[in-house]
Design a protein around this motif. Structure first.
Motif, short mmCIF file in Angstrom:
data_model
loop_
_atom_site.label_atom_id
_atom_site.label_comp_id
_atom_site.label_asym_id
_atom_site.label_seq_id
_atom_site.Cartn_x
_atom_site.Cartn_y
_atom_site.Cartn_z
N CYS A 110 0.82 -1.22 0.00
CA CYS A 110 0.00 0.00 0.00
C CYS A 110 0.85 1.27 0.00
O CYS A 110 0.53 2.23 0.72
CB CYS A 110 -0.96 0.02 1.18
SG CYS A 110 -2.03 -1.41 1.30
N GLY B 272 1.31 4.43 -1.29
CA GLY B 272 0.47 5.32 -2.08
C GLY B 272 -0.11 6.42 -1.22
O GLY B 272 0.37 6.70 -0.12
N GLY C 52 -3.57 6.63 -0.47
CA GLY C 52 -4.95 6.30 -0.13
C GLY C 52 -5.16 5.62 1.19
O GLY C 52 -6.25 5.14 1.49
N ASN D 198 -10.21 11.95 2.13
CA ASN D 198 -8.87 11.37 2.13
C ASN D 198 -7.93 12.27 2.93
O ASN D 198 -7.41 13.26 2.41
CB ASN D 198 -8.36 11.20 0.70
CG ASN D 198 -7.07 10.41 0.63
OD1 ASN D 198 -6.25 10.43 1.54
ND2 ASN D 198 -6.88 9.70 -0.48
N GLN E 81 -4.16 12.45 1.54
CA GLN E 81 -3.93 13.41 0.47
C GLN E 81 -3.98 14.85 0.98
O GLN E 81 -3.15 15.68 0.57
CB GLN E 81 -4.97 13.22 -0.64
CG GLN E 81 -4.72 11.98 -1.48
CD GLN E 81 -5.65 11.90 -2.67
OE1 GLN E 81 -6.79 12.36 -2.62
NE2 GLN E 81 -5.18 11.31 -3.76
N GLU F 253 1.60 14.73 -5.22
CA GLU F 253 1.67 13.33 -5.63
C GLU F 253 3.02 12.98 -6.23
O GLU F 253 3.61 11.93 -5.92
CB GLU F 253 0.54 13.01 -6.62
CG GLU F 253 -0.83 12.91 -5.95
CD GLU F 253 -1.83 12.13 -6.79
OE1 GLU F 253 -1.69 10.90 -6.88
OE2 GLU F 253 -2.74 12.77 -7.34
N ALA G 1 5.77 10.54 -4.50
CA ALA G 1 6.25 9.37 -5.23
C ALA G 1 7.77 9.28 -5.16
O ALA G 1 8.35 8.20 -4.90
CB ALA G 1 5.78 9.41 -6.68
N TRP H 234 -1.08 -3.64 -3.74
CA TRP H 234 -2.00 -2.50 -3.64
C TRP H 234 -1.28 -1.15 -3.60
O TRP H 234 -1.80 -0.20 -3.02
CB TRP H 234 -2.89 -2.62 -2.40
CG TRP H 234 -3.75 -3.83 -2.40
CD1 TRP H 234 -4.69 -4.17 -3.32
CD2 TRP H 234 -3.74 -4.87 -1.43
NE1 TRP H 234 -5.26 -5.37 -2.99
CE2 TRP H 234 -4.70 -5.82 -1.82
CE3 TRP H 234 -3.02 -5.09 -0.28
CZ2 TRP H 234 -4.95 -6.98 -1.10
CZ3 TRP H 234 -3.26 -6.24 0.44
CH2 TRP H 234 -4.22 -7.16 0.03
N SER H 235 -0.14 -1.07 -4.20
CA SER H 235 0.59 0.20 -4.23
C SER H 235 0.23 0.98 -5.49
O SER H 235 -0.33 0.44 -6.46
CB SER H 235 2.09 -0.06 -4.16
OG SER H 235 2.44 -0.63 -2.92
N SER H 236 0.56 2.25 -5.49
CA SER H 236 0.21 3.14 -6.59
C SER H 236 1.14 2.91 -7.79
O SER H 236 2.37 2.93 -7.64
CB SER H 236 0.32 4.59 -6.13
OG SER H 236 0.28 5.48 -7.22
N ASN H 237 0.53 2.75 -8.99
CA ASN H 237 1.37 2.58 -10.18
C ASN H 237 2.10 3.88 -10.55
O ASN H 237 3.06 3.86 -11.30
CB ASN H 237 0.57 2.05 -11.36
CG ASN H 237 -0.57 2.95 -11.78
OD1 ASN H 237 -0.64 4.12 -11.39
ND2 ASN H 237 -1.48 2.41 -12.57
N LYS H 238 1.64 5.00 -9.99
CA LYS H 238 2.37 6.26 -10.19
C LYS H 238 3.70 6.24 -9.44
O LYS H 238 4.62 6.98 -9.80
CB LYS H 238 1.52 7.44 -9.74
CG LYS H 238 0.28 7.68 -10.59
CD LYS H 238 -0.49 8.89 -10.11
CE LYS H 238 -1.73 9.12 -10.96
NZ LYS H 238 -2.52 10.29 -10.49
#
Length: 694
Positions: free
Chosen positions: A293, A295, A297, A344, A347, A359, A363, A381-385
């Protein structure tokens, strides 16, 4: 009057003062004749002065014993369970207490792991109940303020009438010993009630500040104003300068100065000198030290029907309005209140900390953190960004859960039907959505699904039989049975049933309870499991022949499912929420590498309300538990990696299903927890020397 005197005498005789602490005995070996047994043999062991509990686990999921009586424990602080595990593998032991008002959700329960062959005294905190004036007014959270579990609404320590001691989910009988159970009241412990517990609802709400934190406590690392954020940035940059990326790593985080094996340009697995390893694209040994996770979120929390919980929720037209969204849940409070609106806090706090380009900033910082911490893998479940920057090896998260076996059940939902053509189609779609990451040297492998409900051996076959006649898996089972028995009469003879025809069996949804069905149910269960893994594996191989198939991350599983997974995947995967996995071995003599997809430990000393699935006393204890767990994994020849769940702590007021666990490596304000990071870094920077020891 005589009865009151007798009860007082019993209480006095069972209560004593030891080393400045008042104690009350709840159970001692001489009480063995008073216990109620559930799927276990409970006997007095005179030599050891304990009770031997042989848990059978044949007819009951929670074998052990219970005692009835009356205990007043509201003035005590701690329960002490003196137990021993005589088996050669770790087991879990749980304690449950019931008060007279106990309903289906009104009780106290706590479980803990007991390592193989060890005796331990486990302490469980006796907490205050949630203030009566606030009960029923705080919802959607598994842990309530003060660390009180949400299922304790009808529970009170003032009068306990029953307690249970048991183990769970055992595959074969295990023997554990109970030497005694006592309640302890420490004289030095501060038992004053926090001021918020005295508040009226009007005074208590809102109880969450603009950063998503609990208003009525303070702790190290708490954000008090926006001015704290630049100070945190400067402090962390100084920390990175002192603790750079391990010098013994190559570009992938592999062991640069270790043995060199065949380089294929992709990650693979190999057994080297008796231990399983990943081998990185350059041919270096690689052990996956990662976190899930990664990311922005982690701090999402529903606000619908709870708007009064939050202080100064921003208006939609402000810059912070973009952090609202719509969510849906099939579990917990929001099961009946979906869709819902969420906010959120992760964020919004990152926006305050790093500005409008938060963001991208976050990253880059995530990769910097992981390298400094000695973590070389971005988990599920991690961010592809973030992992799309291709600076740190990562896993792909694929989901293929449709269509369902209608007769199945499960915590996260029904089991998918692998015999449906749509299942293969959906697997192709899941892969296509991640096509940008296929054939990538930085990709460690792919997990497909998570914690699906495998049930007991034979259960999926029962689910097939209880499904509608058009269910593909049921039609496949009919073909299996016809091939084996040829006529319905032969099946009836074996099953002791009276079906008039094959069509009658197809239309029937009531599964006979005869034990004679068991061999066929287990045989077809294996067929279902193998079909599930076969379809997934074929599609992964077709899309990327070198992509490692890392399975489905077992949580609740039986040996039939494990054998089926071993037949097709490259790496076995389990979510092991235990104290230690040093002694874990694959079932059924499976000699394959295993990766831990999830584990964690949490504490209640940083303003949060729930420890998660494995608790710790405080942040220092949490850090020590991390070090013990991962060190044990490094020393285990079959384990090739551990992925901590999760990167950031969950929202104080809970996510979609109510989980509000203190399980992050960073908090809701994006500040790393220093105690656990120190241990993560210590392990990560030394993991190859630990792993390579003879």
């Amino acid at each position: 009057m005589r009865k009151m005197f007798w009860m007082a005498a019993v209480w006095f005789l069972s209560t004593s003062w030891i080393w400045g602490a008042e104690t009350m005995t709840l159970f001692q070996p001489s009480d063995v004749g008073k216990v109620n047994v559930q799927d276990a043999n409970v006997t007095r062991n005179e030599e050891k002065n304990c009770v031997d509990v042989l848990a059978l686990g044949k007819n009951y999921q929670w074998p052990g014993f219970s005692c009835t009586g009356e205990w007043k424990l509201d003035e005590f602080t701690t329960l002490r369970l003196d137990v021993e595990n005589t088996s050669d593998r770790e087991i879990s032991v749980s304690f449950r207490a019931d008060s007279p008002e106990t309903k289906s959700e009104g009780w106290f329960q706590s479980g803990f792991a007991v390592p193989a062959g060890e005796r331990m005294v486990k302490e469980l905190s006796i907490g205050n109940v949630f203030p009566p004036q606030l009960q029923g007014k705080v919802v959607g959270m598994r842990g309530l303020p003060g660390g009180i579990r949400a299922n304790s609404g009808a529970f009170t320590w003032e009068k306990i009438v029953r307690f249970f001691v048991f183990t769970a989910n055992i595959k074969e009988p295990v023997l554990f010993r109970v030497y005694g159970i006592t309640a302890v009241k420490q004289e030095t412990e501060n038992r004053t009630i926090a001021d918020w517990k005295k508040m009226s609802p009007e005074e208590f709400f809102p109880f969450i500040d603009v950063y998503g934190q609990f208003k009525y406590e303070d702790w190290p690392g708490k954000i008090h104003s926006d001015e704290d954020f630049p100070k945190r940035i400067a402090a962390e940059e100084a920390d990175w300068a002192k603790n750079p990326r391990p010098v013994e790593w190559n570009a992938y985080g592999g062991w640069k100065n270790g043995p060199k094996l065949k380089a294929t340009g992709r990650f693979r697995v190999e057994k080297y000198e008796g231990k399983w390893w990943f081998v990185d694209p350059e041919g270096c040994l690689f052990w996956s030290h990662g976190v899930d996770c990664v990311g922005v979120g982690n701090g999402v929390t529903p606000v619908t029907r709870r708007e009064n919980y939050f202080e100064n929720l921003p208006a939609k037209e402000t810059p912070y309005g973009k952090f609202y969204g719509k969510g849906w849940s099939a579990i917990g409070f929001y099961k009946d209140h979906s869709p819902y609106e969420y906010y959120n806090f992760t964020q919004s706090n990152l926006y305050r900390k790093y500005g409008t380009d938060f963001e991208n900033a976050h990253a880059s910082i995530a990769h910097q953190r992981l390298a400094s911490w000695g973590m070389n893998t971005i988990g599920n479940w991690s961010s592809n960004k973030i992992y799309g920057k291709r600076q740190t090896p990562y896993v792909l998260t694929l989901n293929c859960n449709e269509p369902k076996i209608e007769g199945s059940t499960g915590y996260w939902g029904k089991f998918p039907d692998p015999f449906s053509p749509k299942f293969r189609e959906n697997m192709k779609k899941a892969i296509s959505w991640n096509k940008d990451f296929l054939n990538d040297p930085m990709c460690l492998g792919a997990f497909v699904n998570n914690e699906i409900s495998w049930g007991a051996a034979g259960s999926l076959a029962e689910a097939a039989l209880s499904s509608p006649p058009t269910q593909p898996v049921k039609l496949a089972m009919m073909e299996f049975l016809k091939k084996k028995y040829s006529t319905i009469e032969k099946l009836n003879e074996t099953w002791k049933t009276t079906f008039a025809s094959w069509e009658a069996l197809l239309q029937n949804a009531d599964v006979p309870k005869n034990s004679e069905l068991k061999p066929d149910l287990e045989a077809f269960y294996t067929i279902i499991a193998e079909e599930y893994f076969r379809v997934i594996h074929e599609e992964l191989r077709a899309a990327d022949p070198q992509l490692l198939d890392m399975g489905c991350r077992f949580a609740w599983v039986n040996d039939l499912a494990a054998k089926a997974m071993a037949k097709y995947v490259d790496v076995m995967s389990y979510n092991f929420y235990r104290v230690s996995i040093a002694d874990v071995r694959m079932p059924a003599d499976i000699d394959m590498p295993c990766i831990v997809g999830e584990f964690h430990f949490g504490a209640l000393d940083r303003g949060m309300f729930h420890t998660g699935l494995q608790g710790a006393k405080d942040q220092n204890d949490r850090a020590e538990k991390y070090a013990n767990y991962v060190t044990g994994a490094l020393e285990n020849p079959c384990i090739v990696g551990t992925h901590w769940f999760q990167y950031g702590s969950q929202a104080t007021t809970g996510r979609f299903d109510g989980e509000n666990y203190q399980i992050g490596l960073v908090d809701l304000g994006d500040t790393p927890y220093p105690e656990i990071i120190a241990k993560v870094r210590e392990i990560g920077h030394n993991m190859y020397s630990i792993r390579s020891k003879k």
